[in-house]
Design an enzyme around this catalytic site. Structure first.
Site, mmCIF file in Angstrom:
data_model
loop_
_atom_site.group_PDB
_atom_site.id
_atom_site.type_symbol
_atom_site.label_atom_id
_atom_site.label_comp_id
_atom_site.label_asym_id
_atom_site.label_seq_id
_atom_site.Cartn_x
_atom_site.Cartn_y
_atom_site.Cartn_z
ATOM 1 N N ASN A 149 -21.556 -70.621 71.294
ATOM 2 C CA ASN A 149 -21.640 -70.020 69.949
ATOM 3 C C ASN A 149 -21.978 -68.530 69.929
ATOM 4 O O ASN A 149 -21.470 -67.805 69.078
ATOM 5 C CB ASN A 149 -22.603 -70.820 69.055
ATOM 6 N N GLU A 175 -17.226 -73.076 79.085
ATOM 7 C CA GLU A 175 -15.832 -72.860 79.513
ATOM 8 C C GLU A 175 -14.974 -72.320 78.365
ATOM 9 O O GLU A 175 -13.915 -71.746 78.585
ATOM 10 C CB GLU A 175 -15.232 -74.153 80.091
ATOM 11 N N THR A 229 -27.428 -82.809 76.176
ATOM 12 C CA THR A 229 -27.353 -82.198 77.517
ATOM 13 C C THR A 229 -28.742 -81.772 77.978
ATOM 14 O O THR A 229 -29.072 -81.888 79.164
ATOM 15 C CB THR A 229 -26.399 -80.984 77.494
ATOM 16 N N GLU A 247 -33.620 -74.572 75.029
ATOM 17 C CA GLU A 247 -33.374 -74.090 73.667
ATOM 18 C C GLU A 247 -32.317 -75.009 73.082
ATOM 19 O O GLU A 247 -31.134 -74.890 73.401
ATOM 20 C CB GLU A 247 -32.833 -72.650 73.692
ATOM 21 N N CYS A 281 -28.091 -71.996 66.191
ATOM 22 C CA CYS A 281 -29.103 -73.061 66.337
ATOM 23 C C CYS A 281 -30.191 -72.934 65.279
ATOM 24 O O CYS A 281 -30.741 -73.928 64.823
ATOM 25 C CB CYS A 281 -29.707 -72.978 67.718
ATOM 26 N N GLU A 380 -28.058 -81.945 62.644
ATOM 27 C CA GLU A 380 -27.527 -80.591 62.791
ATOM 28 C C GLU A 380 -26.003 -80.647 62.634
ATOM 29 O O GLU A 380 -25.336 -81.380 63.353
ATOM 30 C CB GLU A 380 -27.885 -80.049 64.179
ATOM 31 N N GLU A 456 -37.923 -68.118 74.839
ATOM 32 C CA GLU A 456 -37.109 -66.977 75.223
ATOM 33 C C GLU A 456 -37.554 -65.806 74.357
ATOM 34 O O GLU A 456 -38.341 -65.956 73.441
ATOM 35 C CB GLU A 456 -35.630 -67.298 75.025
HETATM 36 P P1 NAD Z 1 -23.553 -78.399 75.235
HETATM 37 O O1 NAD Z 1 -24.887 -78.966 75.460
HETATM 38 O O2 NAD Z 1 -22.401 -79.320 75.263
HETATM 39 O O3 NAD Z 1 -23.203 -77.303 76.350
HETATM 40 C C1 NAD Z 1 -24.006 -76.172 76.571
HETATM 41 C C2 NAD Z 1 -23.740 -75.664 77.980
HETATM 42 O O4 NAD Z 1 -24.153 -76.659 78.912
HETATM 43 C C3 NAD Z 1 -22.269 -75.393 78.298
HETATM 44 O O5 NAD Z 1 -22.168 -74.300 79.188
HETATM 45 C C4 NAD Z 1 -21.833 -76.670 79.001
HETATM 46 O O6 NAD Z 1 -20.717 -76.484 79.851
HETATM 47 C C5 NAD Z 1 -23.086 -77.002 79.789
HETATM 48 N N1 NAD Z 1 -23.241 -78.415 80.133
HETATM 49 C C6 NAD Z 1 -22.759 -79.505 79.479
HETATM 50 N N2 NAD Z 1 -23.134 -80.634 80.115
HETATM 51 C C7 NAD Z 1 -23.885 -80.243 81.190
HETATM 52 C C8 NAD Z 1 -24.578 -80.948 82.220
HETATM 53 N N3 NAD Z 1 -24.566 -82.280 82.280
HETATM 54 N N4 NAD Z 1 -25.259 -80.242 83.131
HETATM 55 C C9 NAD Z 1 -25.299 -78.894 83.072
HETATM 56 N N5 NAD Z 1 -24.653 -78.172 82.135
HETATM 57 C C10 NAD Z 1 -23.963 -78.840 81.203
HETATM 58 O O7 NAD Z 1 -23.657 -77.574 73.907
HETATM 59 P P2 NAD Z 1 -22.513 -76.776 73.156
HETATM 60 O O8 NAD Z 1 -21.678 -77.803 72.484
HETATM 61 O O9 NAD Z 1 -21.839 -75.817 74.067
HETATM 62 O O10 NAD Z 1 -23.361 -75.903 72.114
HETATM 63 C C11 NAD Z 1 -23.733 -76.334 70.858
HETATM 64 C C12 NAD Z 1 -25.154 -76.823 70.839
HETATM 65 O O11 NAD Z 1 -26.037 -75.826 71.371
HETATM 66 C C13 NAD Z 1 -25.667 -77.093 69.453
HETATM 67 O O12 NAD Z 1 -26.270 -78.363 69.425
HETATM 68 C C14 NAD Z 1 -26.711 -76.009 69.182
HETATM 69 O O13 NAD Z 1 -27.729 -76.355 68.363
HETATM 70 C C15 NAD Z 1 -27.189 -75.685 70.536
HETATM 71 N N6 NAD Z 1 -27.650 -74.282 70.603
HETATM 72 C C16 NAD Z 1 -28.996 -74.010 70.659
HETATM 73 C C17 NAD Z 1 -29.454 -72.704 70.696
HETATM 74 C C18 NAD Z 1 -30.917 -72.359 70.775
HETATM 75 O O14 NAD Z 1 -31.271 -71.220 71.042
HETATM 76 N N7 NAD Z 1 -31.837 -73.261 70.525
HETATM 77 C C19 NAD Z 1 -28.547 -71.664 70.692
HETATM 78 C C20 NAD Z 1 -27.202 -71.968 70.629
HETATM 79 C C21 NAD Z 1 -26.764 -73.286 70.602
#
Ligand code: NAD
Length: 475
Positions: A149, A175, A229, A247, A281, A380, A456
């Site tokens: 995002n 990716e 995750t 986070e 987020c 969310e 952070e």
């Molecule tokens: P996601 O958890 O699917 O992926 C996040 C990252 O983790 C990606 O780079 C992904 O390739 C990697 N990943 C996925 N599975 C993994 C595994 N098993 N081991 C290691 N890495 C892995 O999340 P998303 O769909 O990319 O992002 C959206 C989510 O992120 C939303 O739920 C949002 O709330 C959260 N988010 C939180 C913050 C924060 O600061 N708190 C900021 C931005 C997004």
């Protein structure tokens, strides 16, 4: 078509046998980039390079380390146009958003670059017979895993404090939006960062991300992304006994009290859930409004929402949804809201007459008559969707705000300073704003409850990237 490959030990690393992921521009849904897909071998190459570089980087004179980081900040700013456009193309952002996020990324490097000599330990008074002190020392190789995002900003947020503390980093961006992390690593080397101090590996979470967080030589992980995750990585970190900063998501309450400056509150509350098309987020996606001003606020925010321009033009306010999965997920909430009895004020499932081309756009959607038990008030959504909940007393507002699995952020709108302090102190969330809803590089940021742990930003992040050593000398 742009092509992105891993960046390891100061240069691109292309594995000829690697598969490719084709990422689309969410504004057009057309293919714009080929992303190399790394695996455990790629990760191992990166960590070996990291460890080689750590031997040098940890002992680089702190002022020089800081100067390199500050220079990276300058160069990020100089490259703002390229970086902003790249994130906009890959994540579907509006052009206006790029400079804001690039500026914050530059600020992380400047801020932590200025802290390399400070606050790295304390002298403890253990009596006149001793000289006792603490030292904050780096961990070694840090894995920084980021979502799609806010790609550049989130990479910078993890990388800058980790490097400032003397660690080395392997970053694994999503990716879908890998471009700016690779460009950042190139910029860092151009600014004098030794090869291997910052590497970027590309790939899926299931393969490359998992290999990174499980690697036996990674000493700490910082993860930004979904709760699911985060839980998975939490198990791995627990097994390996390494520290983790998580986070995760949020369902942040944004509260407008009766005594608020209503026009200011409307403007800030609209931005709070529509910035980055709601894919933030900390988005203020639950709007709690005092009952006496409820109808007025609903009317005014709906009027303002209808004026927002959706698309990719220079004057657009709301961009596209980054991934197709997320696009479908948001649409699923329209039927859920209807079934739960929320009143649709604008937006929603009807995308009929809009001139949006093939873009993955979701109309700015507002529901009134929302109750705290409805799913749109609890889950969310991660899109430009707002639920407005009425409240009667200050205590009600606090109770509703805290009735959530999450606790990342909250916003308050009031002209009463005492009330602002009282309510801010009572809300279970990591970042609380009063009379604005803006992020800030200088303040620690992170969640209560399922929004995660660790912090952070701010000096806290620097501390999270250090382990403390106590030294107790008998004189
Ligand atoms: P996601 O958890 O699917 O992926 C996040 C990252 O983790 C990606 O780079 C992904 O390739 C990697 N990943 C996925 N599975 C993994 C595994 N098993 N081991 C290691 N890495 C892995 O999340 P998303 O769909 O990319 O992002 C959206 C989510 O992120 C939303 O739920 C949002 O709330 C959260 N988010 C939180 C913050 C924060 O600061 N708190 C900021 C931005 C997004």
């Amino acid at each position: 078509m742009k092509k992105f490959t891993h960046f390891i030990h100061g240069k691109p690393f292309a594995d000829p046998k690697a598969s490719i992921f084709v990422s689309n521009c969410p504004h057009s849904r057309r293919a714009v980039a080929e992303i190399a897909l790394g695996d455990a071998e790629t990760v191992d190459r990166s960590i070996r390079s990291n460890l080689e570089a750590f031997a040098e980087w940890r002992d680089v004179e702190p002022l020089r380390r800081g100067r390199i980081l500050i220079d990276i900040g300058r160069k990020i700013r100089e490259s703002a146009d390229m970086l902003g456009k790249l994130d906009a193309e890959q994540a579907g952002k509006v052009p206006k958003q790029g400079p804001i996020e690039v500026e914050a990324a530059a600020q992380y490097f400047e801020f932590y670059g200025g802290l390399t000599t400070l606050d790295m330990g304390a002298v403890i008074n253990n009596g006149s017979g001793y000289h006792a002190f603490t030292m904050r020392v780096p961990y070694g190789a840090i894995g920084v895993v980021t979502p799609w995002n806010v790609p550049l900003n989130q990479s910078a947020r993890g990388i800058a404090p980790a490097l400032a503390a003397g660690n080395v980093v392997t970053c694994k961006p999503s990716e879908y939006t890998s471009g700016t992390a690779v460009e950042l690593a190139k910029i860092a080397v151009e600014c004098g960062l030794p090869p291997g101090v910052l590497n970027v590996v590309l790939g899926t979470g299931a393969e490359c991300g998992k290999a990174l967080v499980s690697h036996p030589d990674i000493s700490k992980v910082t993860f930004t992304g979904s709760v699911r995750t985060g839980q998975e990585i939490g198990h791995i970190a627990a097994d390996r006994i390494i520290p983790l900063t998580l986070e995760l998501g949020g369902k942040s309450a944004n509260i407008i009290f009766e005594d608020a400056d209503i026009d200011l509150a409307i403007k800030g509350s609209l931005a709070a859930f529509t910035s980055n098309a709601g894919q933030i987020c900390s988005a203020g996606s639950r709007l709690l409004v005092a009952r006496p001003i409820y109808d007025e606020v609903v009317k005014k925010i709906v009027v303002a929402a209808r004026k927002l321009k959706i698309g990719s033009s220079d004057d657009a306010d709301v961009g596209a949804i980054t991934t197709e999965d997320q696009f479908r997920r948001i649409q699923g909430f329209f039927a859920i809201a209807e079934k739960d009895g929320a009143r649709l004020e604008c937006g929603g499932a009807d995308m009929g007459e809009k001139d949006w081309g093939d873009g993955a756009y979701i109309p700015v959607t507002i529901y009134s008559g929302v109750t705290p038990t409805m799913r749109i008030a609890r889950e969310e959504i991660f899109g430009p969707v707002l639920g407005i909940i009425p409240f009667d007393t200050e205590e009600d507002a606090i109770e509703i705000a805290n009735d959530s699995d999450y606790g990342l952020a909250a916003g308050l709108w009031t002209e009463n300073l005492r009330k602002a302090h009282r309510v801010a102190a009572s809300i279970d969330a990591g970042y609380i704003t009063v009379n604005h809803y803006d992020p800030c590089v200088l303040l620690p940021f992170g969640g209560f409850k399922k929004s995660g742990y660790g912090r952070e930003k701010g000096i806290e992040a620097l501390h999270h990237y250090c382990q403390i050593k106590s030294i107790n000398i008998k004189l």
